[in-house]
Design an enzyme around this catalytic site. Structure first.
Site, short mmCIF file in Angstrom:
data_model
loop_
_atom_site.label_atom_id
_atom_site.label_comp_id
_atom_site.label_asym_id
_atom_site.label_seq_id
_atom_site.Cartn_x
_atom_site.Cartn_y
_atom_site.Cartn_z
N THR A 1 -46.80 24.53 -3.23
CA THR A 1 -47.60 23.20 -2.88
C THR A 1 -46.50 22.48 -3.07
OG1 THR A 1 -50.25 23.69 -2.08
CG2 THR A 1 -48.68 21.25 -2.71
N THR B 1 -51.71 22.88 -7.20
CA THR B 1 -51.13 23.62 -6.33
C THR B 1 -51.88 25.01 -6.42
OG1 THR B 1 -48.99 24.99 -5.96
CG2 THR B 1 -49.01 24.27 -8.02
#
Length: 280
Positions: free
Chosen positions: A154, A203
């Site tokens: 991410t 993330t």
């Protein structure tokens, strides 16, 4: 004014030194570019700008670098939160748009600000977003060979603008080969959260981040008086109790920056107009 961005994780065992250097150079350039943008734009506008640049970079698992799911399709999720207005917007499992974070930004004006699947795609089309495939040959080859491209993840950005406003944005292409319909943390307050005190983008493994409510916990603790460093550390101690895999970047209203990961190495870069800090 300060900015910090992340682009997932880097694995020495899965990726070469050349890839590491490429990510360092990419993050430094995007952080510098986004800081220049921040000089004349709000925190909300800047985090969208930075995440869009990250989505356009094939080094990261978002936008153009997105992974392919178990049924052979790409679905992306992204969200935006304005710390001043306390508004959150996002898209979940959207297909065939180039920059999901821009769709999330347009949704900020709506009463219904989080859309998923076909509804998100229909909304994007109605608001002028062209049909665009983010699939690149490399992803199709990985899918067909049942291989995962390690070290991706991410992307996100948090920013503090010159008026003291905070914002956070996060975008992901998923983890690759996931069950159809799986929802990551990226378009939830567990992975992306901001208020007037702090902004956080995460993330890692979405299920772990959601179970730990990572971003929301950090921001809530700072709001309740925890120093940013302590808020991040305490939240990651709790993440460790469930063996969670995550990383986070954060800025508080005083311009303090924090970054932490539960397993090395989250890739990140911060810039305040004079000093860079980049993952090693």
């Amino acid at each position: 004014m300060k900015i910090i961005i992340h682009g997932g994780f880097f694995s020495e065992s899965d990726q070469s030194h050349d890839v590491k250097v490429a990510k360092q150079n990419s993050l430094k350039q995007i952080a510098q570019d986004s800081f220049e943008f921040l000089k004349t734009h709000s925190a909300e506008e800047t985090v969208v700008h930075a995440v869009k640049l990250l989505e356009d970079d094939l080094l990261y698992n978002a936008g153009m670098g997105s992974q392919i799911q178990s049924d052979g399709k790409i679905r992306m999720s992204a969200s935006l939160m304005n710390g001043e207005t306390q508004k959150f917007s996002g898209v979940i499992n959207i297909e065939n748009v180039k920059n999901p974070i821009e769709v999330a930004q347009v949704l900020m004006k709506e009463d219904d600000r989080v859309l998923g699947g076909n509804g998100a795609k229909q909304y994007a089309a109605e608001n002028g977003f062209a049909d665009f495939s983010t699939e690149i040959p490399q992803r199709r080859k990985e899918y067909e060979e049942k291989l995962k491209n390690g070290g991706k993840g991410t992307v996100g950005c948090v920013a503090l603008d010159q008026k003291g406003r905070l914002a956070a944005a996060t975008s992901t292409g998923g983890k690759g080969f996931e069950l159809v319909g799986r929802i990551s943390d990226s378009a939830t307050v567990a992975g992306n959260f901001a208020n007037g005190y702090c902004a956080v983008s995460c993330t890692g493994v979405g299920e772990d981040i959601v179970s730990n409510a990572t971003a929301a916990k950090i921001v809530t603790r700072v709001t309740d008086g925890f120093p940013l460093k302590n808020a991040v550390e305490k939240t990651f101690v709790e993440l460790k109790e469930i063996n969670g895999f995550a990383g986070a970047v954060a800025i508080d209203k005083n311009g303090n920056i924090a970054h932490q990961d539960s397993y090395p190495t989250m890739v990140f870069a911060s810039f305040d107009g004079e000093h860079f800090e980049i993952f090693d």
